[in-house]
Design an enzyme around this catalytic site. Structure first.
Site, mmCIF file in Angstrom:
data_model
loop_
_atom_site.group_PDB
_atom_site.id
_atom_site.type_symbol
_atom_site.label_atom_id
_atom_site.label_comp_id
_atom_site.label_asym_id
_atom_site.label_seq_id
_atom_site.Cartn_x
_atom_site.Cartn_y
_atom_site.Cartn_z
ATOM 1 N N SER A 193 9.687 -1.580 -12.548
ATOM 2 C CA SER A 193 10.932 -1.547 -13.093
ATOM 3 C C SER A 193 11.808 -2.015 -12.290
ATOM 4 C CB SER A 193 11.219 -0.232 -13.821
ATOM 5 O OG SER A 193 11.454 0.522 -12.499
ATOM 6 N N LYS A 194 13.118 -2.256 -12.625
ATOM 7 C CA LYS A 194 14.162 -2.784 -12.026
ATOM 8 C C LYS A 194 14.333 -1.948 -10.632
ATOM 9 C CE LYS A 194 16.735 -5.993 -13.911
ATOM 10 N NZ LYS A 194 16.885 -6.403 -15.198
ATOM 11 N N ARG A 195 14.251 -0.561 -11.045
ATOM 12 C CA ARG A 195 14.490 0.367 -9.721
ATOM 13 C C ARG A 195 13.499 0.260 -8.617
ATOM 14 N NH1 ARG A 195 12.030 5.586 -9.737
ATOM 15 N NH2 ARG A 195 11.151 5.015 -11.887
ATOM 16 N N HIS A 196 12.223 -0.123 -9.024
ATOM 17 C CA HIS A 196 11.172 -0.201 -8.149
ATOM 18 C C HIS A 196 11.244 -1.600 -7.383
ATOM 19 C CE1 HIS A 196 8.491 2.405 -10.961
ATOM 20 N NE2 HIS A 196 8.750 2.749 -9.655
ATOM 21 N N GLY A 197 11.985 -2.615 -8.069
ATOM 22 C CA GLY A 197 12.080 -3.838 -7.175
ATOM 23 C C GLY A 197 11.843 -4.963 -8.047
#
Ligand code: GLU
Length: 475
Positions: free
Chosen positions: A242-246
């Protein structure tokens, strides 16, 4: 006929080159370089609304930044629609495709039925053998591929191994929509064939497509290329990235201060390994990269590893090249434009002189810029809270006693400067830190910096003495 390898990277322009796409591009590029072949670039821009010039540029920019150059002219898929249609018509003429007049209601009914039986929605082939003279009036047909209904389709995948699909699971896919436009499935096959692609290396979300696309190749009597479906990248917790993960565009990594060489090294290890080698030069990657080394389970994206790798590449980069990399990224990082505005020749020289100390302490160029900001600070320096607390009256008096001694130094160099500071510490019966800390606070406005004698030296005699003078009180 030459059997030279041709790979391709075929992104759909979405507004950026995302990290998964960047890895796919890297793998295709490395495999082409490793085999002495070519990597072609095809922009799958058939979704005209999303495929803006800006979205396409983001892909070019991202690839360029990563140093991944493509061979030959870029192929824009949207320019090839007539050719895709021509192939659909060739399949029709050969009896390998047919017009399907099923109405939306009929299709909905088929889906409903499949759902009720717990099967995936499949077109039931009702127009395969019907004569078009039976066509209902007023319905514009789609063109469907006449795919085999029994038996199985095998994808010999160089990553996934031998993958078998029962043909009963693969229905007659649409080649041309009722408005005559080609579908993604048709366009990809025609383009890959025409571009002479020998190896398709892409995300494993396309594995089932490979089976369906095989039917189109076979329908045309074309050679089926080699496939290598690479597991997608997951987050550190194993969930989809996800975005949060990169799951960001590569330009975001650039703005976070990562070096392209670090990014490449990180990406190549994401799903592919060469023994335990963590750090590899580009030449080593090219020499070692091969498809069997790609793992079958999803790689996990790990920011800490990326940061550490980036720190390694920063520490080992030549000072002048690192300065260039820093300057190149200043326009897109916080506080960078202000630094850029003050970047004259003198500042450039000071930055270069400070680089050996700066690069030991930074994992990203953003951090490095932050650590270098003391060079750009204007007098009198704004002190942060900790620096303020350190500079009590006693500390300011110490600085007052230090200044005349520093004024006497012959060469404004770390060695002689250190000698003077140590001497004062000895005479005062103080530990070196008791002087070094206020010195750092006065020179940088903070309590963290490269080695203090480097800082003193890099600032230059006039600026350093002036900054000390701003904070000192008479002894
Ligand atoms: N354009 C497709 C995508 O971005 C890739 C198609 C392919 O590699 O075959 O997912």
């Amino acid at each position: 006929m030459s059997t030279s390898v041709v790979t391709r990277f075929a992104p759909s322009p979405t507004g950026y080159l995302h990290i998964g796409g960047a890895r796919t591009a890297l793998f295709n590029w490395l495999y082409a370089r490793h085999t002495g072949g070519k990597m072609l670039l095809r922009i799958e821009d058939t979704d005209r609304e999303r495929s803006t010039a800006q979205a396409i540029d983001a892909i070019f920019e991202g690839l360029r930044w990563l140093g991944l150059s493509w061979d030959d002219e870029v192929v824009m898929q949207s320019t090839r629609i007539a050719r895709h249609q021509e192939i659909a018509h060739a399949l029709l003429a050969a009896g390998r495709a047919y017009y399907c007049y099923a109405t939306p209601e009929e299709l909905a009914e088929m889906r409903e039925k499949a759902r009720a039986q717990g099967r995936p929605p499949r077109y039931d082939g009702r127009w395969r053998d019907r004569d078009p003279s039976e066509a209902p009036a007023g319905i514009k047909p789609v063109v469907r591929l006449k795919a085999p209904q029994t038996g199985e389709t095998v994808v010999e995948d160089q990553v996934q191994g031998r993958v078998v699909f029962p043909n009963s699971d693969l229905d007659d896919l649409v080649l041309l929509r009722s408005d005559g436009t080609p579908t993604y499935m048709l366009s990809v096959v025609v383009d890959d064939h025409d571009m002479g692609v020998t190896h398709i290396i892409r995300g494993d979300d396309h594995l089932t497509n490979a089976a369906r696309q095989t039917h189109i190749y076979l329908g045309m009597g074309w050679d089926v290329p080699g496939f290598a479906h690479v597991p997608l990248i997951h987050g550190p917790d194993g969930a989809k990235l996800s975005k949060r993960h990169g799951a960001l565009g590569v330009e975001a990594y650039r703005a976070m201060g990562y070096l392209p060489e670090a990014m490449r090294n990180y990406l190549v290890r994401l799903g592919w390994a060469h023994g335990d080698d963590e750090i590899m030069s580009l030449d080593q990657m090219i020499a070692w990269f091969d498809l069997p080394g790609i793992g079958r389970s999803p790689a996990r994206f790990d920011f800490t590893k990326l940061e550490n790798l980036n720190g390694h590449y920063i520490r080992h980069k030549d000072d002048a090249a690192l300065l260039d990399a820093l300057i190149a990224v200043l326009p897109v990082i916080e506080g960078g434009p202000a630094m850029l505005a003050k970047l004259d020749d003198g500042m450039r020289e000071r930055l270069l002189a400070a680089m050996p100390g700066l690069k030991e302490r930074a994992k990203t160029l953003v951090e490095l810029a932050g650590n270098a900001s003391f060079l750009f600070a204007e007098r009198p320096l704004a002190l942060d809270e900790k620096a303020q607390a350190l500079l009590d009256t006693e500390a300011r008096r110490l600085l007052g006693r230090l200044i005349p001694r520093l004024e006497q130094v012959g060469a404004w160099q770390p060695g002689p400067l250190e000698q003077i500071v140590r001497q004062l510490a000895d005479e005062e019966g103080l530990k070196l830190g008791k002087i070094a800390q206020p010195l750092r606070a006065a020179l940088t406005g903070t309590t963290v910096s490269p080695g203090i004698f480097d800082v003193l030296s890099v600032l230059g005699r006039d600026e350093a003495l002036a900054r000390l003078g701003d904070q000192a009180v008479p002894a």
